[in-house]
Enzyme design. Structure first.
Site, PDB file in Angstrom:
ATOM      1  CE  LYS A 175      32.212  28.249  38.097  1.00 50.17           C
ATOM      2  NZ  LYS A 175      33.013  27.685  39.228  1.00 50.17           N
ATOM      3  CD  GLU A 248      34.105  43.179  40.032  1.00 46.21           C
ATOM      4  OE1 GLU A 248      35.284  43.596  39.980  1.00 46.21           O
ATOM      5  OE2 GLU A 248      33.699  42.419  40.908  1.00 46.21           O
ATOM      6  CB  CYS A 282      38.358  43.549  42.980  1.00 44.88           C
ATOM      7  SG  CYS A 282      36.572  43.764  43.177  1.00 44.88           S
ATOM      8  CD  GLU A 382      43.551  43.059  42.446  1.00 44.46           C
ATOM      9  OE1 GLU A 382      42.589  43.374  43.174  1.00 44.46           O
ATOM     10  OE2 GLU A 382      43.416  42.480  41.339  1.00 44.46           O
TER      11      GLU A 382
END
Length: 482
Positions: A175, A248, A282, A382
């Protein structure tokens, strides 16, 4: 093999080796121009049901296909992708916004990962053996696996989920992110030419598709890469059917720079890895802790380097490092973080600018914040954009505590000429990947994942591949009927 891949036409989702159109279509935006891209399908529940049914049927044959045959098909798939890499790289820059040079790097990695996975066989291990019995540890495939792919690395992370699933004998449904569906759909079309029906399928959809996938009782494992907030939702959804999952999630990586470094040698990498892909990775350096004795020099040189070398612009322009933010949602989030600079009295060592007309491209130039308080949003959160804080430290125990203080733990690094000292500090950092004198090194043979809220489980490496299998103990008694 066709000489050129049509990257402007999307006839449907890839289901059971057919292109299945949908009544509704949608399009994404080129983040460099604000202009619409091509129409892509919007999957319905019945499309997902059809894909899952095809995947379950294909699993019976694919799971019993010898490793050598699965590996050979994976290698042929890599060759097919490489044949069309130029078109896919251009498409990736158009839909994701990253510089074309970084699109080439992502393609290089995707091909390397696929070819590496084709060599990684999980073999049975003999735990005990004597005259009466043999006890094996075996790893059969789980079944139907789904990969939910993020918008920042759609090729690498798409193939980085597909490869381990297939080589371990699972069937796979990909997806793509609704923001970046184009390359992944084309990867699905290329897979149709090689793999048996139902082994590789790709479904493009809207925000409803993800929850349908995670709740579907016919899907046995989810591999998700994305935000911590969405990761919590994925885990809760998977719990309803007790399906396996690997998450993750976000990071806020600390880089600790010791007083003995050669600034001119380490600074280019640290600065570049603060702003690469517009900060939308990330595992970039998100909090840079610099020893107070070299802080001012390091800061000034980082500002100078960024001004001279970190060019902002469209990904198709030569020499660009910082392309546009990928989508308006992310642009607004980063814009909000920039708005905090005067409100919180943060001191910019380098003041970035925000495009006044985001409808023509989501551009934000790099910003460096000079030693903000530890409890500042720019330190605690972040930003996922081209803004980074520099922070002073003097005490080794204190800086380790500060680096470990957050609930994230994806990556971290220590920079020092004293390798013994640096490794000792690195072993105290709470993160899934820790580097000495580097940052953001990844390899298909090395496990990758996060500690704390940065993830559950691992991707890649033999450990990551085992997450696509069940652990089974097999007891074979030899002398029962003697």
């Amino acid at each position: 093999m066709a000489s050129k891949l049509d990257t402007k036409t999307y006839l449907g989702n890839v289901i059971n080796n057919e292109l299945i159109p949908t009544p509704t279509t949608r399009h994404s935006i080129n983040p460099a121009t604000g202009q619409p891209l091509y129409e892509v399908p919007v999957a319905r529940k019945e499309d997902l049901d059809a894909a899952v049914d095809a995947a379950r049927k294909a699993f019976k044959i694919w799971s019993s296909t010898p490793f050598s045959e699965r590996a050979n098909l994976l290698l042929k798939y890599a060759d097919t992708i490489e044949h069309h890499r130029n078109e896919l790289e251009q498409l990736l820059t158009s839909e994701q916004g990253k510089p074309l040079s970084l699109s080439r790097t992502e393609m290089d990695c995707g091909l390397t990962w696929l070819r590496a996975f084709a060599t990684m066989e999980i073999k049975d291990e003999i735990l005990q053996e004597d005259d009466e019995k043999t006890i094996y540890s075996t790893h059969p495939p789980i079944g139907v696996c789904a990969g939910i792919v993020p918008w920042n690395w759609p090729i690498l992370l798409g193939l980085g989920k597909l490869g381990p699933a297939l080589i371990t004998g699972n069937t796979f449904i990909m997806k793509p992110s609704p923001y970046t569906p184009y390359c992944d759909l084309k990867l699905g079309e290329l897979a149709m030419t090689l793999f048996p029906p139902g082994v590789v399928q790709v479904l493009s959809g809207d925000d409803r598709l993800g929850p349908w996938i995670t709740e579907h009782p016919g899907i046995d494992k989810i591999s998700f890469t994305g935000s911590i907030a969405t990761g919590r939702l994925v885990a809760a959804s998977c719990a309803k059917t007790l399906k396996r999952y690997v998450l993750e999630l976000g990071g806020n990586d600390a880089a600790i720079v010791c007083e003995d470094v050669d600034i001119d040698k380490c600074l280019p990498k640290i600065a570049t890895l603060s702003f690469l892909n517009s900060g939308q990775i990330c595992m970039l350096t998100k909090r840079i802790y610099i020893h107070e004795s070299i802080y001012d020099t390091f800061r000034d040189k980082m500002v100078e380097f960024t001004k001279e070398n970190i060019k902002t612009g469209a990904g198709t322009e030569e020499g660009v490092v910082v392309g546009p933010l990928q989508n308006k949602m992310q642009f607004d989030k980063v814009q909000n973080m920039y708005a905090q600079i005067p409100l919180q009295n943060w001191k910019p060592a380098l003041a970035g600018t925000i495009t006044p007309t985001p409808q023509t491209g989501y551009y934000i130039t790099p910003t460096i914040i000079d030693n903000p308080p530890e409890d500042s949003r720019i330190v605690q959160e972040e930003p996922f954009g081209p803004i980074v804080p520099l922070l002073k430290w003097s005490n080794e125990d204190d800086v380790i505590d500060r680096a470990n203080a957050l609930r994230t733990g994806l990556g971290a690094s220590v920079w020092s000429k004293d390798i013994t000292r640096a490794e000792g500090m690195a072993r105290r950092l709470e993160a899934g990947s820790v580097w000495v004198n580097s940052h953001f090194d990844v390899d298909p043979r090395v496990p990758f994942g996060g500690h704390k809220e940065s993830g559950v489980g691992m991707e890649w490496g033999m450990e990551g591949l085992k997450h696509y299998t069940n652990s089974r103990s097999l007891w074979v008694w030899k002398r029962v009927f003697e």
